[in-house]
Enzyme design. Structure first.
Site, mmCIF file in Angstrom:
data_model
loop_
_atom_site.group_PDB
_atom_site.id
_atom_site.type_symbol
_atom_site.label_atom_id
_atom_site.label_comp_id
_atom_site.label_asym_id
_atom_site.label_seq_id
_atom_site.Cartn_x
_atom_site.Cartn_y
_atom_site.Cartn_z
ATOM 1 N N LYS A 1 0.844 -1.193 0.000
ATOM 2 C CA LYS A 1 0.000 0.000 0.000
ATOM 3 C C LYS A 1 0.878 1.240 0.000
ATOM 4 O O LYS A 1 1.858 1.325 0.748
ATOM 5 C CB LYS A 1 -0.921 0.010 1.221
ATOM 6 C CG LYS A 1 -1.812 1.235 1.284
ATOM 7 C CD LYS A 1 -2.899 1.094 2.334
ATOM 8 C CE LYS A 1 -2.426 1.460 3.705
ATOM 9 N NZ LYS A 1 -3.550 1.502 4.673
ATOM 10 N N GLU B 1 -3.511 -5.768 6.880
ATOM 11 C CA GLU B 1 -2.246 -5.028 6.865
ATOM 12 C C GLU B 1 -1.730 -4.909 8.298
ATOM 13 O O GLU B 1 -1.315 -3.845 8.742
ATOM 14 C CB GLU B 1 -2.424 -3.654 6.223
ATOM 15 C CG GLU B 1 -3.493 -2.803 6.868
ATOM 16 C CD GLU B 1 -3.641 -1.440 6.198
ATOM 17 O OE1 GLU B 1 -3.859 -0.462 6.916
ATOM 18 O OE2 GLU B 1 -3.542 -1.371 4.967
ATOM 19 N N ASP C 1 -3.769 4.713 -0.342
ATOM 20 C CA ASP C 1 -4.561 5.240 0.771
ATOM 21 C C ASP C 1 -4.338 6.740 0.837
ATOM 22 O O ASP C 1 -3.229 7.202 1.081
ATOM 23 C CB ASP C 1 -4.134 4.579 2.086
ATOM 24 C CG ASP C 1 -4.946 5.071 3.276
ATOM 25 O OD1 ASP C 1 -5.921 5.813 3.068
ATOM 26 O OD2 ASP C 1 -4.607 4.702 4.414
ATOM 27 N N LYS D 1 0.935 5.345 0.580
ATOM 28 C CA LYS D 1 0.239 6.486 1.154
ATOM 29 C C LYS D 1 0.257 7.650 0.164
ATOM 30 O O LYS D 1 1.270 7.939 -0.462
ATOM 31 C CB LYS D 1 0.893 6.913 2.465
ATOM 32 C CG LYS D 1 0.681 5.937 3.611
ATOM 33 C CD LYS D 1 -0.750 6.004 4.123
ATOM 34 C CE LYS D 1 -0.922 5.171 5.379
ATOM 35 N NZ LYS D 1 -2.300 5.263 5.918
ATOM 36 N N LYS E 1 -10.636 -1.966 11.602
ATOM 37 C CA LYS E 1 -9.622 -1.813 12.642
ATOM 38 C C LYS E 1 -10.281 -2.095 13.982
ATOM 39 O O LYS E 1 -11.239 -1.416 14.363
ATOM 40 C CB LYS E 1 -9.048 -0.399 12.644
ATOM 41 C CG LYS E 1 -8.253 -0.033 11.401
ATOM 42 C CD LYS E 1 -7.850 1.433 11.432
ATOM 43 C CE LYS E 1 -7.068 1.781 10.153
ATOM 44 N NZ LYS E 1 -6.871 3.244 10.029
ATOM 45 N N GLU F 1 -8.236 3.311 -1.271
ATOM 46 C CA GLU F 1 -8.723 3.461 0.109
ATOM 47 C C GLU F 1 -8.997 4.919 0.448
ATOM 48 O O GLU F 1 -8.120 5.771 0.325
ATOM 49 C CB GLU F 1 -7.699 2.873 1.087
ATOM 50 C CG GLU F 1 -8.132 2.967 2.536
ATOM 51 C CD GLU F 1 -7.132 2.322 3.487
ATOM 52 O OE1 GLU F 1 -7.270 2.538 4.713
ATOM 53 O OE2 GLU F 1 -6.227 1.615 3.017
ATOM 54 N N ASP G 1 -12.421 3.575 5.110
ATOM 55 C CA ASP G 1 -11.718 3.457 6.386
ATOM 56 C C ASP G 1 -12.236 4.507 7.358
ATOM 57 O O ASP G 1 -13.026 4.212 8.247
ATOM 58 C CB ASP G 1 -10.216 3.605 6.183
ATOM 59 C CG ASP G 1 -9.435 3.436 7.483
ATOM 60 O OD1 ASP G 1 -10.035 3.026 8.494
ATOM 61 O OD2 ASP G 1 -8.217 3.713 7.492
#
Length: 375
Positions: free
Chosen positions: A169, A329, A200, A171, A275, A226, A251
């Site tokens: 992933k 992750e 993300d 950022k 999460k 994401e 998310d």
């Protein structure tokens, strides 16, 4: 509570500052250390269970920090649950909702510590309290910082060669969108399908920026997008989801069962980032996953950059919950420069494996914990 040994006699909170192997860049901040609130619940029978209060990079994400979590646990949770039994998990969590609104990261630390203590008392792993494990490991996607293309590719090759991770992933959200998009597409093209690539944006693009660049990213080889847009703009997320062929993952937009219901109703995402921290612990996470399963959505075992306690809790959850069906992750401890456990978690063959000991199945190295404790 029928067994007096289950009574909670103390709740201790300790803030740790754990150094990272490299700076980890989010959309609005960069972390060189990860603060962790360690919560220890001890029973009259001498059993101690641990939980972690951890947020990804600080209060920018959801408004909580290790300092606010410590204040909540010390001043509001502890006086209320001292003397209660660690087997009263459901009742304690229901009552906490009446005492403290939101504060889900703090509640998650308490939830996990209760599970750890109760499972240790029973002589079982936490996954048994969650219904039993049906697998012994889960795939782990590795998150990369906003480093130059060649550095990122070198890091990816190291992970693949070590057989630690096979999906990655990137950022986004901190750089100019055009420059950032070109960087990510270059990485995806260089990998040429040898590893999965997701991005993300941490909810930092507006609608117009997302509509301009997300299709370009998907055309360039990104397989999962994401949270490109702000958490509350679920209608915009739905618009993007209809526009692109790749999967969209929510998310910041999903922290409660109702959030999951709204995302499903609007068709705003294909995947939910689950999460256990942001949902308020293991029990609330089960509720979120149940909504996702009913709606035909997949769930990804996401991370708040937890340490080994929080990560172990999420591994127990993922290994006992079939609804976590889009990988994970749970790489947090891999990013730490210091080992907090007597025996590290097992990362191998692209997976993190279920610890087999009592409770969370891990034991803290208390000398390291004391060294990292904030004065």
């Amino acid at each position: 509570m029928s067994d007096p040994d289950l009574a909670i006699v103390s709740i201790e909170t300790t803030i740790l500052d754990v150094p990272l192997i490299r700076p980890h860049k989010f959309a609005t901040t960069t972390s060189e250390v990860q603060p962790i609130l360690l919560v220890a619940i001890t029973t009259a029978g001498g059993v101690t269970g641990h939980g972690e209060g951890v947020v990804p990079g600080g209060p920018w994400w959801g408004g909580e920090s290790v300092e606010t979590m410590k204040a909540i646990v010390d001043n509001y949770v502890t006086p209320y649950i001292l003397g209660r039994g660690v087997d009263e998990i459901t009742g304690i969590l229901v009552d906490l909702e009446r005492i403290v609104a939101n504060a889900r990261f703090a509640k998650a630390a308490v939830d996990v510590a209760l599970h750890d203590a109760y499972a240790r008392h029973l002589g079982v792993g936490v996954h048994i309290l969650l219904g039993g494990a049906f697998r012994t490991g889960v795939d782990v996607r590795w998150a990369l910082g906003a480093a130059p293309v060649e550095e990122v590719l070198d890091e990816i090759e190291e992970k693949i060669e070590a057989r630690l991770n096979f999906a990655f992933k990137l950022k986004m959200g901190a750089l100019d969108p055009a420059v950032d998009t070109e960087r990510v597409v270059s990485i995806a093209e260089a990998l040429d399908g040898r590893a999965g690539v997701s991005i993300d944006v941490n909810a930092r693009w507006d609608r117009f920026t997302a509509l301009r660049y997300v299709p370009e990213l998907v055309d360039g080889g990104v397989e999962l997008v994401e949270q490109p847009t702000p958490a509350e703009q679920i209608e915009v997320l739905a618009e993007i989801n209809r526009l692109v062929g790749a999967s969209v993952m929510a998310d910041e937009s999903v922290q409660t069962p109702h959030d999951a219901f709204r995302i499903a109703t609007l068709g705003a995402a294909d995947v939910l980032a689950l999460k256990t921290t942001k949902c308020g612990g293991l029990q609330r996470s089960k509720q979120v996953v149940a909504v996702a399963k009913a709606a035909g959505l997949r769930c990804h075992g996401a991370t708040s950059i937890e340490g080994p306690i929080g990560t172990a809790a999420s591994v127990h959850f993922a290994c006992s919950e079939p609804g976590i069906d889009y990988g994970t992750e749970l790489f947090g401890p891999q990013l730490f420069a210091v080992e907090l456990l007597q025996t590290p978690l097992d990362y191998s063959e692209g997976q993190v494996h279920l610890p087999t000991g009592l409770g969370l199945g891990v034991e803290l190295d208390m000398d390291v914990v004391k060294h990292l404790a904030r004065n």
